[in-house]
Motif scaffolding. Sequence first.
Motif, short mmCIF file in Angstrom:
data_model
loop_
_atom_site.label_atom_id
_atom_site.label_comp_id
_atom_site.label_asym_id
_atom_site.label_seq_id
_atom_site.Cartn_x
_atom_site.Cartn_y
_atom_site.Cartn_z
N LEU A 46 19.79 -21.47 54.18
CA LEU A 46 18.36 -21.75 54.19
C LEU A 46 17.99 -22.97 53.35
CD1 LEU A 46 16.81 -18.16 53.99
CD2 LEU A 46 16.88 -19.69 55.96
N SER A 47 18.98 -23.54 52.69
CA SER A 47 18.72 -24.70 51.83
C SER A 47 19.94 -25.61 51.80
CB SER A 47 18.36 -24.22 50.42
OG SER A 47 18.00 -25.30 49.60
N ILE A 48 20.25 -26.19 52.94
CA ILE A 48 21.44 -27.03 53.07
C ILE A 48 21.26 -28.34 52.30
CG2 ILE A 48 22.84 -28.34 54.71
CD1 ILE A 48 23.31 -25.34 54.87
N ASP A 49 22.30 -28.72 51.57
CA ASP A 49 22.32 -29.99 50.84
C ASP A 49 22.77 -31.09 51.81
OD1 ASP A 49 22.90 -32.21 49.26
OD2 ASP A 49 23.65 -31.01 47.59
N MET A 50 21.82 -31.85 52.31
CA MET A 50 22.13 -32.85 53.33
C MET A 50 23.01 -33.98 52.80
SD MET A 50 21.17 -31.98 56.27
CE MET A 50 20.41 -30.40 56.74
N GLU A 51 22.96 -34.22 51.51
CA GLU A 51 23.83 -35.25 50.95
C GLU A 51 25.30 -34.83 51.07
OE1 GLU A 51 22.62 -38.16 50.31
OE2 GLU A 51 20.69 -37.26 50.86
N ARG A 52 25.55 -33.55 50.87
CA ARG A 52 26.92 -33.06 51.04
C ARG A 52 27.34 -33.13 52.50
NH1 ARG A 52 27.47 -27.36 47.87
NH2 ARG A 52 25.81 -27.70 46.35
N VAL A 53 26.40 -32.84 53.39
CA VAL A 53 26.70 -32.94 54.82
C VAL A 53 27.08 -34.37 55.18
CG1 VAL A 53 25.75 -32.74 57.15
CG2 VAL A 53 25.20 -30.99 55.43
N VAL A 54 26.26 -35.32 54.74
CA VAL A 54 26.51 -36.74 55.03
C VAL A 54 27.86 -37.17 54.49
CG1 VAL A 54 25.74 -39.09 54.54
CG2 VAL A 54 24.06 -37.34 55.18
N ALA A 55 28.20 -36.69 53.29
CA ALA A 55 29.46 -37.08 52.65
C ALA A 55 30.68 -36.65 53.46
CB ALA A 55 29.54 -36.48 51.25
N LEU A 56 30.52 -35.61 54.28
CA LEU A 56 31.64 -35.14 55.10
C LEU A 56 31.79 -35.94 56.39
CD1 LEU A 56 31.18 -31.28 54.62
CD2 LEU A 56 33.03 -32.69 53.71
N GLN A 57 30.87 -36.87 56.63
CA GLN A 57 30.92 -37.77 57.79
C GLN A 57 31.11 -37.03 59.12
OE1 GLN A 57 34.20 -40.31 56.24
NE2 GLN A 57 32.65 -41.93 56.05
N PRO A 58 30.21 -36.09 59.40
CA PRO A 58 30.38 -35.30 60.63
C PRO A 58 30.03 -36.08 61.90
CG PRO A 58 28.30 -34.74 59.58
CD PRO A 58 29.01 -35.69 58.64
N ASP A 59 30.76 -35.78 62.94
CA ASP A 59 30.40 -36.27 64.28
C ASP A 59 29.41 -35.31 64.93
OD1 ASP A 59 32.35 -38.50 64.42
OD2 ASP A 59 33.80 -36.86 64.28
N LEU A 60 29.39 -34.07 64.41
CA LEU A 60 28.49 -33.05 64.96
C LEU A 60 28.21 -32.00 63.90
CD1 LEU A 60 27.06 -31.83 67.52
CD2 LEU A 60 29.14 -30.45 67.82
#
Length: 255
Positions: A46-60
């Motif tokens: 319910l509170s995803i850290d988008m900076e961590r998401v970006v750091a993982l360089q996802p394609d999806l």
Amino acid sequence: MRIVSICPSNTEILYYLGLHEHVVGLDDHSDWPPEWQHLPRVGPDLSIDMERVVALQPDLVVASLSVPGMEKNVEALRERGIPHIVLNPSRIGEIAADIRLVGEATGFHKQAEQLAASFDERIESIRQQTAAFSRRPKLYWEWWPNPIYTPGRENWLTDVSEIAGAVNVFADFPVANVKATREMVQERDPDHICVVWCGIELRRIKPETITSRPEWSDMTAIRQGQVHLLEEGLYCRPSPRILDGLEQLVKLIHT
């Protein structure tokens, strides 16, 4: 392809599709499968850290709207231009459609079609099994204790109840989730109480939390000792694992 899942049910779908080498990050609440518990985490669902998401360089990123409050995750993904899909099932039949959607987005079309077909076939097999039962016990599902939340008609647990040869006592409410009171439950007098508190480990729930409610002392389920503390991961997540919960439920209420 690098994939991040930000909802436990999505994680489980990805696992069943065999995307083991492609998943690079999970939300904090994805506690299954055991084999993926070493993966990097990106925060609570319910509170995803988008900076961590970006750091993982996802394609999806595989996002969800299955729980109120997840909308802000989807908005944040859109704002940052991160490629994503959103799953938002409410009924059990929509889980197979979501499996196919994930398969299309990941290129695992064949695996998704096989998994979705197997999912539907397993439901039909259980439905045929329970059709032989003449009695349809009344079930009360408790998502959350205070305030009480329970599934209404537009919810996969109403489908699970019906396929299991039972009836959800709040199926007359034409919504996915019902904010109820103890008195409302008492009036419906369920034969079984199924406790599946979302996000709460089973070991932390005590039966007396339910059985000691004074308003319920004369209810059939309480008098007959039919209070079931169930693993929420098998009932609260719209993934293929819900059929394991369904089979468990059939044995529980018909034996």
